[in-house]
Scaffold this active site. Structure first.
Site, PDB file in Angstrom:
ATOM      1  N   TRP A   1      71.495   0.705  35.684  1.00 49.74           N
ATOM      2  CA  TRP A   1      70.584  -0.423  35.512  1.00 49.74           C
ATOM      3  C   TRP A   1      70.440  -0.662  34.004  1.00 49.74           C
ATOM      4  O   TRP A   1      70.195   0.279  33.248  1.00 49.74           O
ATOM      5  CB  TRP A   1      69.192  -0.168  36.114  1.00 49.74           C
ATOM      6  CG  TRP A   1      68.291  -1.312  35.751  1.00 49.74           C
ATOM      7  CD1 TRP A   1      68.356  -2.580  36.262  1.00 49.74           C
ATOM      8  CD2 TRP A   1      67.284  -1.334  34.727  1.00 49.74           C
ATOM      9  NE1 TRP A   1      67.436  -3.380  35.632  1.00 49.74           N
ATOM     10  CE2 TRP A   1      66.768  -2.646  34.690  1.00 49.74           C
ATOM     11  CE3 TRP A   1      66.775  -0.378  33.847  1.00 49.74           C
ATOM     12  CZ2 TRP A   1      65.752  -3.037  33.808  1.00 49.74           C
ATOM     13  CZ3 TRP A   1      65.770  -0.758  32.972  1.00 49.74           C
ATOM     14  CH2 TRP A   1      65.267  -2.076  32.952  1.00 49.74           C
TER      15      TRP A   1
ATOM     16  N   GLU B   1      72.635  -1.921  39.670  1.00 48.96           N
ATOM     17  CA  GLU B   1      71.352  -2.471  40.142  1.00 48.96           C
ATOM     18  C   GLU B   1      71.024  -3.807  39.486  1.00 48.96           C
ATOM     19  O   GLU B   1      70.911  -3.909  38.268  1.00 48.96           O
ATOM     20  CB  GLU B   1      70.247  -1.462  39.829  1.00 48.96           C
ATOM     21  CG  GLU B   1      68.869  -1.905  40.271  1.00 48.96           C
ATOM     22  CD  GLU B   1      67.803  -0.863  39.949  1.00 48.96           C
ATOM     23  OE1 GLU B   1      68.132   0.189  39.355  1.00 48.96           O
ATOM     24  OE2 GLU B   1      66.629  -1.113  40.281  1.00 48.96           O
TER      25      GLU B   1
ATOM     26  N   ASP C   1      67.015  -3.170  44.726  1.00 47.32           N
ATOM     27  CA  ASP C   1      65.641  -2.732  44.456  1.00 47.32           C
ATOM     28  C   ASP C   1      64.753  -3.845  44.991  1.00 47.32           C
ATOM     29  O   ASP C   1      64.847  -4.995  44.533  1.00 47.32           O
ATOM     30  CB  ASP C   1      65.468  -2.531  42.940  1.00 47.32           C
ATOM     31  CG  ASP C   1      64.072  -2.064  42.561  1.00 47.32           C
ATOM     32  OD1 ASP C   1      63.099  -2.665  43.050  1.00 47.32           O
ATOM     33  OD2 ASP C   1      63.954  -1.128  41.744  1.00 47.32           O
TER      34      ASP C   1
ATOM     35  N   ASP D   1      54.328  -6.827  38.682  1.00 45.13           N
ATOM     36  CA  ASP D   1      54.872  -5.466  38.677  1.00 45.13           C
ATOM     37  C   ASP D   1      55.813  -5.242  39.849  1.00 45.13           C
ATOM     38  O   ASP D   1      55.519  -5.644  40.968  1.00 45.13           O
ATOM     39  CB  ASP D   1      53.731  -4.443  38.748  1.00 45.13           C
ATOM     40  CG  ASP D   1      54.282  -3.025  38.759  1.00 45.13           C
ATOM     41  OD1 ASP D   1      55.122  -2.721  37.889  1.00 45.13           O
ATOM     42  OD2 ASP D   1      53.913  -2.242  39.643  1.00 45.13           O
TER      43      ASP D   1
ATOM     44  N   ASP E   1      61.809   4.171  43.862  1.00 46.77           N
ATOM     45  CA  ASP E   1      61.680   3.781  42.457  1.00 46.77           C
ATOM     46  C   ASP E   1      60.344   3.095  42.196  1.00 46.77           C
ATOM     47  O   ASP E   1      60.206   1.905  42.435  1.00 46.77           O
ATOM     48  CB  ASP E   1      62.831   2.847  42.043  1.00 46.77           C
ATOM     49  CG  ASP E   1      62.728   2.466  40.572  1.00 46.77           C
ATOM     50  OD1 ASP E   1      61.984   3.144  39.831  1.00 46.77           O
ATOM     51  OD2 ASP E   1      63.382   1.487  40.159  1.00 46.77           O
TER      52      ASP E   1
HETATM   53  C1  RNT Z   1      64.021  -1.241  36.452  1.00 47.50           C
HETATM   54  C2  RNT Z   1      64.857  -0.657  37.523  1.00 47.50           C
HETATM   55  C3  RNT Z   1      65.310   0.767  37.292  1.00 47.50           C
HETATM   56  C4  RNT Z   1      64.239   1.638  36.693  1.00 47.50           C
HETATM   57  C5  RNT Z   1      64.596   3.090  36.600  1.00 47.50           C
HETATM   58  C6  RNT Z   1      63.671   3.844  35.718  1.00 47.50           C
HETATM   59  O1  RNT Z   1      63.510  -2.457  36.759  1.00 47.50           O
HETATM   60  O2  RNT Z   1      64.195  -0.756  38.748  1.00 47.50           O
HETATM   61  O3  RNT Z   1      65.805   1.295  38.467  1.00 47.50           O
HETATM   62  O4  RNT Z   1      63.050   1.532  37.398  1.00 47.50           O
HETATM   63  O5  RNT Z   1      65.907   3.229  36.227  1.00 47.50           O
HETATM   64 ZN    ZN Z   2      65.087   0.240  40.451  1.00 45.35          ZN
END
Ligand code: RNT
Ligand code: ZN
Length: 422
Positions: free
Chosen positions: A189, A230, A263, A298, A330
């Site tokens: 990411w 990601e 995500d 958030d 996460d």
């Molecule tokens: C950030 C992503 C990522 C992080 C982590 C810490 O928006 O979701 O996955 O939360 O790598």
């Molecule tokens: Zn993430």
């Protein structure tokens, strides 16, 4: 009746109710027991890491709010917390590390210098617990990411630095998988994006594509390493464009058979990640999920058993894809007991999976195929009031973990004995 007898009795009655609908609860629990949920190590210390004594999260458009006492300040504290979390969870887990969580021995080891030896302690720890590890490059909280670009940077020196970092991270992950005898997922990411309207999106995306091609040119056996990327819609400070958008990574993943990491905090609020699972699975072998709970700005509140999570779980189960979807958590919440946050979130994901495994899928599908939409919706609603909780509590009992609300007092005791003394 004592507690144990009550839970067992409750299970027998619930089992009979599900059986009447053609659902085998023993079979559901057998499957649930094998699902591995990857715990994100960064909930222990608010995404700080151990590069420096005062390490903290900077940049990247992600933020942790809250200042609850007890944050892990050393690797020993972090392991102690994770031991506690594992003790309170039924089923199987893995641990998901970020590159900033190495054992650097008090020296500053820059990201393009990290090696397997910095993570050998974690590999040994995982071996002791009989669990797998996953890994992530850390392309934030660093001076070379301050202008908002890493793998897609037009500054060649910076881009080279980050390519080297990610290459090393994949090597470390592959070694984790090799030593532990279970493939490690490496997830990329990057925070790359821009606050205001850019005019040259194309070059940044072309650079990202080139960086990924260079990174993935190094091959590892799939028994050791699985690669994921990601996507994100926007971050704080990168509202106008994210280089690694969903379109970008989905295309890259489909063309190169890499895993896409979905995500569920990274999409438009009415988009459902659950809906995306079947589409992605038709074009790539496996998926990675970052399960979270977005609220307004958030993307990372503690996971609870809500509609989003239920649909994700239902789609995994309905697609018969428990072996093709890698589930990771996460979120980072520093406003409550951090161990509690892990236990709530992991148990919520497991409960969602159990709920999905208890669906009378044959009957529901029959209704759907025959166009009987009233019966389908009615049965879906009826299932919500079935004694699902009794099956869940029996699972916790079977697994030798706290049942129902029991984990609350357990965590409060740990807070008193350990966290408040830090
Ligand atoms: C950030 C992503 C990522 C992080 C982590 C810490 O928006 O979701 O996955 O939360 O790598
Ligand atoms: Zn993430």
């Amino acid at each position: 009746m004592n507690k144990k007898e009550l839970v067992e009795k409750g299970y027998e009655l619930a089992k009979a109710q599900y059986a009447a609908l053609g659902v085998n609860t023993d079979e559901a629990l057998k499957q649930l027991k094998e699902v591995q949920i990857s715990l994100h190590c960064w909930q222990t210390d608010d995404v700080g890491g151990f590069e420096r004594p005062d390490a903290e999260l900077t940049g990247g458009g992600i933020q942790v709010t809250g200042n609850y006492p007890g944050k892990a300040k050393t690797i020993a504290q972090m392991r102690q917390d994770l031991d506690k979390v594992l003790e309170l969870l039924p089923g199987r887990q893995r641990l998901n590390l970020h590159a900033i969580y190495g054992e650097f021995g008090g020296k500053l080891v820059d990201r393009d210098q990290i090696e397997v030896k910095h993570f050998q302690g974690w590999i040994d720890w995982a071996k002791k617990h009989g669990i797998g590890l996953d890994f992530n490059c850390t392309n934030f909280s660093h001076s070379r990411a301050e202008d908002g670009f890493t793998l897609s940077s037009k500054n060649e020196e910076n881009r080279k630095f980050w390519i080297e970092h990610v290459k090393r991270c994949r090597l470390i992950a592959a070694e984790m998988g090799k030593q532990l005898g279970m493939p490690a997922v490496h997830n990329i990411w990057i925070p790359d994006g821009s606050k205001d309207i850019p005019v040259d999106r194309y070059t940044h995306r072309a650079l990202l594509k080139d960086s990924l091609d260079q990174i993935f040119a190094v091959k590892y056996p799939k028994e050791h390493l699985k690669d994921a990327m990601e996507s994100k819609l926007f971050g704080i400070g990168a509202e106008a464009m994210t280089v690694g958008s969903h379109d970008f990574y989905l295309s890259y993943a489909a063309k190169n058979n890499k895993m896409i990491c979905l995500d569920n905090g990274h999409f438009h609020p009415t988009e459902q990640v659950g809906d995306k699972i079947s589409s992605c699975l038709l074009f790539v072998d496996e998926l990675l999920l970052h399960v979270t709970r977005p609220i307004r700005w958030d993307s990372d509140h503690v996971v609870i058993l809500n509609d989003d999570i239920m649909l994700i779980a239902q789609e995994i189960v309905r697609c018969k894809a428990l072996n093709r979807v890698n589930i990771g958590l996460d979120y980072f919440d520093a406003s409550m007991n951090r161990i509690g946050a892990y236990v709530i979130g992991t148990r919520a994901m497991q409960q969602a999976l159990l709920f999905a495994l208890l669906e009378p899928i044959a009957t529901l599908t029959k209704y759907e195929n025959e166009g009987r939409s009233f019966e389908r919706l009615a049965l879906l609603e009826v299932m919500k009031a079935k004694p699902f909780g009794a099956i869940w509590e029996y699972f916790c009992l079977q697994q030798g973990t706290p049942v129902g609300e029991e984990y609350i007092s357990d965590i409060l005791q740990y807070e008193k004995d350990v966290l408040l003394k830090r």
